[in-house]
Design an enzyme around this catalytic site. Sequence first.
Site, mmCIF file in Angstrom:
data_model
loop_
_atom_site.group_PDB
_atom_site.id
_atom_site.type_symbol
_atom_site.label_atom_id
_atom_site.label_comp_id
_atom_site.label_asym_id
_atom_site.label_seq_id
_atom_site.Cartn_x
_atom_site.Cartn_y
_atom_site.Cartn_z
ATOM 1 N N HIS A 74 0.891 -1.450 0.188
ATOM 2 C CA HIS A 74 0.096 0.005 -0.089
ATOM 3 C C HIS A 74 0.769 1.408 -0.059
ATOM 4 O O HIS A 74 0.385 2.328 -0.098
ATOM 5 C CB HIS A 74 -0.812 -0.033 1.203
ATOM 6 C CG HIS A 74 -0.397 0.309 2.518
ATOM 7 N ND1 HIS A 74 -0.205 -0.709 3.284
ATOM 8 C CD2 HIS A 74 -0.313 1.509 3.116
ATOM 9 C CE1 HIS A 74 0.162 -0.082 4.579
ATOM 10 N NE2 HIS A 74 0.313 1.311 4.319
ATOM 11 N N ASP A 126 -0.124 -7.524 1.837
ATOM 12 C CA ASP A 126 0.276 -6.144 1.617
ATOM 13 C C ASP A 126 1.958 -6.206 1.452
ATOM 14 O O ASP A 126 2.387 -5.813 2.673
ATOM 15 C CB ASP A 126 -0.183 -5.436 2.963
ATOM 16 C CG ASP A 126 0.060 -3.959 2.937
ATOM 17 O OD1 ASP A 126 0.417 -3.295 1.823
ATOM 18 O OD2 ASP A 126 -0.262 -3.216 3.661
ATOM 19 N N SER A 148 4.034 2.572 8.242
ATOM 20 C CA SER A 148 3.494 1.546 7.288
ATOM 21 C C SER A 148 4.786 1.260 6.510
ATOM 22 O O SER A 148 5.850 1.913 6.214
ATOM 23 C CB SER A 148 2.706 2.133 6.014
ATOM 24 O OG SER A 148 1.475 1.996 6.480
#
Length: 299
Positions: free
Chosen positions: A84, A129, A226
């Site tokens: 992402h 992911d 992230s």
Amino acid sequence: MKVFIIFSILFASTLAFPYESSINENPLLMYNSIRLPMEPESRIVGGDQHDIYKYPYICSLQWNGSHRCGANIISHRFLVTAAHCTIGLTPTLLTVRCGSSRFDSGGRVYRISTIINHPDYNSATIDYDFAVIETEEEIEFNEATQPIRLADQDEELPHGHCMKTLGWGNTMDPSQTRDYLRIVYVPKVFLEECRRLYSTINAAVTERMICAGFSEGGHDACQGDSGGPLADGSYDDVRCRFHGKRFAAQPRAAEGRLEKLYGIVSWGFGCARPNFPGVYSRVASVSNWIKRHAHIKDD
Ligand SMILES: *[C@@H]1O[C@H](CO)[C@@H](O)[C@H](O)[C@H]1NC(C)=O
């Protein structure tokens, strides 16, 4: 609630470019499920400042010179991050700054030449992911820049295992300094338990995910973290405690062995909330895929 989560993901994707972002103005982003970072002033919640020499595998992944995500060095030419963070981007303007405790200075900046997003990455469910990225030039290893080992394919960790996560993401506390790498220690949560907790908001926790956090909340990764690591905490295990609770001491990493990467910061319901542990992409579920694309031979 599902709608809400999907809505916030869609919303997050519209913020994929820092120059469009208004993260601090939008209350929705407080509850944003994805840990996409946009603003350099974001950070780990409840963490301590730390320096790169202890965690030389983390780099700041940057878009047009702005911190976007964390990324983890796995060899001289490859890093692993969250899909992402890279989906929809071309490598142009994508760089990593490695070997610095700050995302905005020091260390060395490398240009990215190739992005390999996991083919099964699903932006609605945030399943798979994972992304492998390649640097244009070889990454120079030194005391502030070193690779991390990958978890073995299907390797399992015990419940309560002390993990650590690092990043330059949101601290949710304006008094905390914005410039340095932060770390938090969080115990691993059973997949079944994590599923049960997230089923209350209809969010699916798949076999490609690993959860970690305290039931009281308070310590967590957040927006901006992230792509960063969830590694075993054996290096500094005494800190894996919260509110006086202590989790089982971990066996020390064998002498001369590097730390292992078990997860990649991926998503969560808010940050550091009670009963909503952080959700990480589970490296052990795709370890062979990562190794194949990063040309890493089994040891
Ligand atoms: C990159 O950053 C520069 C300087 O901040 C800015 O002028 C330019 O528009 C940015 N380009 C893109 C594609 O974001």
